[in-house]
Design an enzyme around this catalytic site. Structure first.
Site, PDB file in Angstrom:
ATOM      1  N   GLU A 104       0.923  -1.326   0.038  1.00 20.24           N
ATOM      2  CA  GLU A 104      -0.032  -0.112  -0.047  1.00 20.24           C
ATOM      3  C   GLU A 104       0.752   1.482   0.073  1.00 20.24           C
ATOM      4  OE1 GLU A 104      -2.474   1.412  -0.754  1.00 20.24           O
ATOM      5  OE2 GLU A 104      -4.371   0.873   0.374  1.00 20.24           O
ATOM      6  N   ASP A 105       0.298   2.231  -0.660  1.00 19.38           N
ATOM      7  CA  ASP A 105       1.155   3.633  -0.769  1.00 19.38           C
ATOM      8  C   ASP A 105       0.730   4.246   0.803  1.00 19.38           C
ATOM      9  OD1 ASP A 105      -1.478   3.896  -1.004  1.00 19.38           O
ATOM     10  OD2 ASP A 105      -1.365   5.422  -2.690  1.00 19.38           O
ATOM     11  N   ASP A 108      -4.675   5.431   5.717  1.00 18.42           N
ATOM     12  CA  ASP A 108      -5.436   6.714   6.068  1.00 18.42           C
ATOM     13  C   ASP A 108      -6.584   6.247   6.937  1.00 18.42           C
ATOM     14  OD1 ASP A 108      -6.294   9.375   6.118  1.00 18.42           O
ATOM     15  OD2 ASP A 108      -7.398   9.243   4.479  1.00 18.42           O
ATOM     16  N   PHE A 157      -2.770  16.063   3.722  1.00 19.87           N
ATOM     17  CA  PHE A 157      -2.785  15.440   2.382  1.00 19.87           C
ATOM     18  C   PHE A 157      -1.664  15.618   1.630  1.00 19.87           C
ATOM     19  CE2 PHE A 157      -4.392  14.094  -1.861  1.00 19.87           C
ATOM     20  CZ  PHE A 157      -5.221  13.129  -1.728  1.00 19.87           C
ATOM     21  N   ARG A 170       1.428  12.092  -9.282  1.00 16.74           N
ATOM     22  CA  ARG A 170       2.194  10.823  -8.987  1.00 16.74           C
ATOM     23  C   ARG A 170       3.469  10.670  -9.394  1.00 16.74           C
ATOM     24  NH1 ARG A 170      -2.148   7.445  -7.682  1.00 16.74           N
ATOM     25  NH2 ARG A 170      -4.101   7.526  -9.144  1.00 16.74           N
TER      26      ARG A 170
HETATM   27  P1  IMP Z   1      -7.948   4.317   3.313  1.00 17.84           P
HETATM   28  O1  IMP Z   1      -8.727   3.345   2.912  1.00 17.84           O
HETATM   29  O2  IMP Z   1      -8.760   5.550   4.092  1.00 17.84           O
HETATM   30  O3  IMP Z   1      -7.167   3.987   4.517  1.00 17.84           O
HETATM   31  O4  IMP Z   1      -7.189   5.081   2.077  1.00 17.84           O
HETATM   32  C1  IMP Z   1      -6.376   4.459   1.604  1.00 17.84           C
HETATM   33  C2  IMP Z   1      -6.152   5.138  -0.018  1.00 17.84           C
HETATM   34  O5  IMP Z   1      -6.552   6.500   0.165  1.00 17.84           O
HETATM   35  C3  IMP Z   1      -4.817   5.039  -0.253  1.00 17.84           C
HETATM   36  O6  IMP Z   1      -4.269   3.718  -0.747  1.00 17.84           O
HETATM   37  C4  IMP Z   1      -4.718   6.303  -1.095  1.00 17.84           C
HETATM   38  O7  IMP Z   1      -4.894   5.844  -2.492  1.00 17.84           O
HETATM   39  C5  IMP Z   1      -5.704   7.268  -0.638  1.00 17.84           C
HETATM   40  N1  IMP Z   1      -5.225   8.441   0.230  1.00 17.84           N
HETATM   41  C6  IMP Z   1      -5.267   8.371   1.725  1.00 17.84           C
HETATM   42  N2  IMP Z   1      -4.567   9.504   1.800  1.00 17.84           N
HETATM   43  C7  IMP Z   1      -3.776  10.224   0.941  1.00 17.84           C
HETATM   44  C8  IMP Z   1      -3.055  11.262   0.536  1.00 17.84           C
HETATM   45  O8  IMP Z   1      -2.698  11.860   1.590  1.00 17.84           O
HETATM   46  N3  IMP Z   1      -2.725  11.423  -0.432  1.00 17.84           N
HETATM   47  C9  IMP Z   1      -3.081  10.695  -1.709  1.00 17.84           C
HETATM   48  N4  IMP Z   1      -3.836   9.625  -1.536  1.00 17.84           N
HETATM   49  C10 IMP Z   1      -4.132   9.318  -0.365  1.00 17.84           C
HETATM   50 MG    MG Z   2      -3.813   3.706  -2.549  1.00 11.17          MG
END
Ligand code: IMP
Ligand code: MG
Length: 181
Positions: A104-105, A108, A157, A170
């Site tokens: 995972e990148d 969040d 963000f 990206r």
């Molecule tokens: P989650 O499901 O809320 O944990 O979010 C995960 C996904 O949201 C990540 O894999 C990202 O693709 C996107 N994401 C969350 N925070 C950021 C950010 O600060 N910048 C860009 N993408 C984000």
């Molecule tokens: Mg992602």
């Protein structure tokens, strides 16, 4: 709205040299962790954000592995999670009986990792572990396990090194805070 008021990358939060060093450290830990595995590891890139991280991590690892991709969507074009995670495309071979490492990148809210763990477990993966380059623990809405993390970052963000805002940024080499959101 004038061009100058559009969100744009600001200060560097994680330098590309720091990313390089951390990826090498994570690869060494992962090599050791999976050293005794009986079958190649399935490295699962979560498209699109994890493209860069997966590419660098895969090349730093020395254990036998396969690389596959899965596409999920949770964000739309904004900086706020929609609260639901959709599977857009499952491009991976069968994960039944496989050791899967989700790459995972960023974690969040935790919803994406939660969704992927359930999805892969339902398909009978032998093990599911998660490595995330970035972790925004302050924003967690769903408690999830993340076995390995590159960097804990504050609640802002970010873009770059695979991460986007509305499809852009990206390709930046470092991780930047997005200004103007
Ligand atoms: P989650 O499901 O809320 O944990 O979010 C995960 C996904 O949201 C990540 O894999 C990202 O693709 C996107 N994401 C969350 N925070 C950021 C950010 O600060 N910048 C860009 N993408 C984000
Ligand atoms: Mg992602």
């Amino acid at each position: 709205m004038s061009i100058s008021s559009l969100p744009a990358p600001g200060a560097v939060l994680v330098e590309s040299s720091s990313i390089r060093e951390r990826v090498a450290e994570l690869a060494a830990v992962l090599d050791a962790h999976y050293a005794a595995a009986q079958q190649p590891l399935l490295l699962l890139c979560v498209l699109n954000g994890s493209l860069m991280f997966t590419a660098d991590l895969a090349r730093a690892l020395t254990i036998p592995l396969e690389v596959a991709c899965i596409a999920v969507r949770s964000y739309g074009d904004s900086t706020h999670s929609s609260g639901t995670v959709e599977l857009v495309a499952d491009l991976a071979p069968s994960v039944t009986g496989r050791d899967v490492l989700v790459v995972e990148d960023i974690v969040d809210s935790g919803r994406t990792v939660h969704f992927l763990r359930a999805h892969l477990a339902a398909q009978g993966a032998a093990s599911v572990r998660v490595v995330a380059l970035l972790d925004k623990t302050a924003r967690r809405a769903v408690a999830v396990d993340v076995e390995w993390t590159g960097f804990d970052i504050p609640d802002s963000f970010v873009v770059g090194y695979g991460l986007d805002y509305d499809g852009r940024w990206r390709n930046l080499a470092a991780v930047h805070v997005l200004d103007g959101v």
